[in-house]
Design a protein around this motif. Sequence first.
Motif, PDB file in Angstrom:
ATOM      1  N   LEU A   1      -3.590  -4.810 -10.061  1.00 57.98           N
ATOM      2  CA  LEU A   1      -2.423  -4.335 -10.743  1.00 57.98           C
ATOM      3  C   LEU A   1      -2.592  -3.681 -12.175  1.00 57.98           C
ATOM      4  N   ASN A   2      -1.817  -2.464 -12.163  1.00 63.70           N
ATOM      5  CA  ASN A   2      -2.091  -1.748 -13.170  1.00 63.70           C
ATOM      6  C   ASN A   2      -0.810  -1.630 -13.861  1.00 63.70           C
ATOM      7  N   VAL A   3      -0.712  -2.390 -15.123  1.00 67.63           N
ATOM      8  CA  VAL A   3       0.408  -2.151 -16.014  1.00 67.63           C
ATOM      9  C   VAL A   3       0.530  -1.413 -17.008  1.00 67.63           C
ATOM     10  N   PHE A   4       1.521  -0.817 -17.232  1.00 67.79           N
ATOM     11  CA  PHE A   4       1.466   0.538 -18.236  1.00 67.79           C
ATOM     12  C   PHE A   4       0.795   1.707 -17.563  1.00 67.79           C
ATOM     13  N   ALA A   5       1.135   1.709 -16.493  1.00 71.55           N
ATOM     14  CA  ALA A   5       0.338   2.723 -15.661  1.00 71.55           C
ATOM     15  C   ALA A   5       0.451   4.035 -15.950  1.00 71.55           C
ATOM     16  N   TYR A   6       1.242   4.529 -16.595  1.00 71.35           N
ATOM     17  CA  TYR A   6       1.314   5.939 -17.021  1.00 71.35           C
ATOM     18  C   TYR A   6       1.269   6.667 -15.797  1.00 71.35           C
ATOM     19  N   THR A   7       0.262   8.004 -15.474  1.00 75.08           N
ATOM     20  CA  THR A   7       0.233   8.468 -14.516  1.00 75.08           C
ATOM     21  C   THR A   7      -0.722   8.042 -13.425  1.00 75.08           C
ATOM     22  N   CYS A   8      -1.198   6.610 -13.568  1.00 78.89           N
ATOM     23  CA  CYS A   8      -1.782   6.068 -12.643  1.00 78.89           C
ATOM     24  C   CYS A   8      -3.092   6.308 -12.327  1.00 78.89           C
ATOM     25  N   GLY A   9      -4.017   6.699 -13.355  1.00 79.08           N
ATOM     26  CA  GLY A   9      -5.409   7.115 -13.156  1.00 79.08           C
ATOM     27  C   GLY A   9      -6.090   5.926 -12.773  1.00 79.08           C
ATOM     28  N   PHE A  10      -5.926   4.852 -13.393  1.00 81.28           N
ATOM     29  CA  PHE A  10      -6.874   3.757 -12.967  1.00 81.28           C
ATOM     30  C   PHE A  10      -6.336   3.261 -11.293  1.00 81.28           C
ATOM     31  N   SER A  11      -5.019   3.320 -10.792  1.00 76.90           N
ATOM     32  CA  SER A  11      -4.843   2.945  -9.688  1.00 76.90           C
ATOM     33  C   SER A  11      -5.437   3.929  -8.963  1.00 76.90           C
ATOM     34  N   VAL A  12      -5.621   5.349  -9.076  1.00 79.34           N
ATOM     35  CA  VAL A  12      -6.289   6.252  -8.167  1.00 79.34           C
ATOM     36  C   VAL A  12      -7.691   5.823  -8.033  1.00 79.34           C
ATOM     37  N   CYS A  13      -8.271   5.387  -9.161  1.00 74.82           N
ATOM     38  CA  CYS A  13      -9.804   4.961  -8.974  1.00 74.82           C
ATOM     39  C   CYS A  13     -10.001   3.810  -8.204  1.00 74.82           C
ATOM     40  N   ALA A  14      -9.089   2.914  -8.277  1.00 70.53           N
ATOM     41  CA  ALA A  14      -9.139   1.816  -7.557  1.00 70.53           C
ATOM     42  C   ALA A  14      -8.925   2.125  -6.006  1.00 70.53           C
ATOM     43  N   ALA A  15      -8.156   2.930  -5.812  1.00 64.20           N
ATOM     44  CA  ALA A  15      -7.596   3.254  -4.267  1.00 64.20           C
ATOM     45  C   ALA A  15      -8.923   3.918  -3.675  1.00 64.20           C
ATOM     46  N   LEU A  16      -9.627   5.219  -4.600  1.00 64.81           N
ATOM     47  CA  LEU A  16     -10.843   5.651  -4.070  1.00 64.81           C
ATOM     48  C   LEU A  16     -12.062   4.682  -4.116  1.00 64.81           C
ATOM     49  N   GLY A  17     -12.062   3.629  -4.667  1.00 63.79           N
ATOM     50  CA  GLY A  17     -12.840   2.549  -4.605  1.00 63.79           C
ATOM     51  C   GLY A  17     -12.956   1.589  -3.461  1.00 63.79           C
ATOM     52  N   GLY A  18     -11.618   1.768  -2.727  1.00 64.39           N
ATOM     53  CA  GLY A  18     -11.406   0.763  -1.448  1.00 64.39           C
ATOM     54  C   GLY A  18     -10.689  -0.313  -1.586  1.00 64.39           C
ATOM     55  N   ALA A  19      -9.741  -0.520  -2.931  1.00 62.89           N
ATOM     56  CA  ALA A  19      -8.856  -1.440  -3.030  1.00 62.89           C
ATOM     57  C   ALA A  19      -8.186  -1.869  -1.959  1.00 62.89           C
ATOM     58  N   ALA A  20      -7.890  -3.218  -1.931  1.00 65.57           N
ATOM     59  CA  ALA A  20      -6.921  -3.595  -0.644  1.00 65.57           C
ATOM     60  C   ALA A  20      -5.431  -3.401  -0.936  1.00 65.57           C
ATOM     61  N   GLU A  21      -5.116  -3.194  -2.444  1.00 66.82           N
ATOM     62  CA  GLU A  21      -3.715  -3.002  -2.630  1.00 66.82           C
ATOM     63  C   GLU A  21      -3.780  -2.317  -4.046  1.00 66.82           C
ATOM     64  N   THR A  22      -2.956  -1.644  -4.490  1.00 66.45           N
ATOM     65  CA  THR A  22      -2.718  -1.528  -5.873  1.00 66.45           C
ATOM     66  C   THR A  22      -1.450  -1.284  -6.324  1.00 66.45           C
ATOM     67  N   VAL A  23      -0.873  -2.077  -7.414  1.00 64.90           N
ATOM     68  CA  VAL A  23       0.532  -1.930  -7.857  1.00 64.90           C
ATOM     69  C   VAL A  23       0.412  -1.266  -9.137  1.00 64.90           C
ATOM     70  N   SER A  24       1.189  -0.203  -9.254  1.00 67.06           N
ATOM     71  CA  SER A  24       1.280   0.276 -10.506  1.00 67.06           C
ATOM     72  C   SER A  24       2.740   0.241 -11.007  1.00 67.06           C
ATOM     73  N   VAL A  25       2.840  -0.299 -12.324  1.00 66.97           N
ATOM     74  CA  VAL A  25       3.832  -0.565 -12.928  1.00 66.97           C
ATOM     75  C   VAL A  25       4.271   0.171 -14.074  1.00 66.97           C
ATOM     76  N   ASP A  26       5.217   1.134 -14.208  1.00 70.49           N
ATOM     77  CA  ASP A  26       5.465   1.616 -15.693  1.00 70.49           C
ATOM     78  C   ASP A  26       7.197   1.941 -15.716  1.00 70.49           C
ATOM     79  N   VAL A  27       7.787   2.072 -16.782  1.00 70.03           N
ATOM     80  CA  VAL A  27       9.306   2.154 -16.903  1.00 70.03           C
ATOM     81  C   VAL A  27       9.575   3.280 -16.675  1.00 70.03           C
ATOM     82  N   SER A  28       8.631   4.312 -16.453  1.00 65.57           N
ATOM     83  CA  SER A  28       9.119   5.822 -16.552  1.00 65.57           C
ATOM     84  C   SER A  28       8.884   5.983 -14.820  1.00 65.57           C
ATOM     85  N   LYS A  29      10.110   6.462 -14.363  1.00 65.80           N
ATOM     86  CA  LYS A  29      10.186   6.860 -12.788  1.00 65.80           C
ATOM     87  C   LYS A  29       9.378   8.233 -12.681  1.00 65.80           C
TER      88      LYS A  29
END
Length: 331
Positions: free
Chosen positions: A165-193
């Motif tokens: 779970l990546n909260v205040f995800a902004y442009t989802c840099g942490f989520s990208v790295c988690a996905a590249l690392g083989g995460a089973a799931e990522t959830v990126s949360v931000d107020v900005s569409k």
Amino acid sequence: MSASDRVETKWSRLVEQALRRRAPILRDANTTALRLIHGAGDGLPGLVVEQFGEVLVAQLHEERLSLPQEAVRAIVIALARRRGAQAVYRKVFPRDRSASRARLDALHHAAAPWWGRPAEEEFEVRERGVAFRIRPYDGYSVGLFLEQRANRDRVRQLAEGRRVLNVFAYTCGFSVCAALGGAAETVSVDVSKRYLEWGRRNFAANGLALERHVFIRSDALDYFRRARRQGRAFDIVILDPPTFARVKGRRKPFVFEQQIGALATAAMEVLQRGGRLLACTNHRETTIRDLERIVRRAAGERRIESVARPKLPPDFPGDGDYAKSLWLRVN
């Protein structure tokens, strides 16, 4: 030689020393985004320069600059030529905080650079082989906070098979790295569409399919409440809120010191037993000890098994309070 000439000569020498200090990262062909000048940490108060591919972005903090802007411009242009850059954009942090916001917005969204030829509106850089999309004239921020490089690396190393779970995800840099690392799931949360759409482009830049990766436009605390109702639990929770932010459509701004306690408590409530929490802040008045005290209080009766306090990357020298982060494993 005049006093201003002596100061300019000194600054040029300090720029040279800053580049030598960064020699290892400058030699890394898989990294094209780094901080070349870190203000007072490099002996150059008021000046921050970051390189993103062929573009330099210079931050001018006017109340701390000891040279006029034209002299600073000449030094930055020399640095740009040295680094093979094609353009320099500037971000001005005015001495007078009442300065026209409209004027600053126009400056920071202008395609015309401070020097050089206009860059593309959006282009790709690499950080240890990971691709990120950068927008050099999209306001004060360009899409990637370089001080989080080591933490992004660690997320990638820890993510395999885990729910992130990546909260205040902004442009989802942490989520990208988690996905590249083989995460089973990522959830990126931000107020900005818009930032979440930017995050999707970062996923695409790395050839990542989106089937197991979700982007949710939501206030952080609202999402935490929803996740609890749904019985969600995550193996890694990333909590990297801004110091201050105005949210469109809301009367009250986000203020870090007012909300970090509730956020840390909510993060603990969706963290799986044995899970890891990454808590970060660049709020100057919150020390690393303050941050740890807040997070420990949020853990309540849960046992914290380990704590790591990562140092800033080497291109952020001499200012340990610039940004703080904690990794905690919680049972």
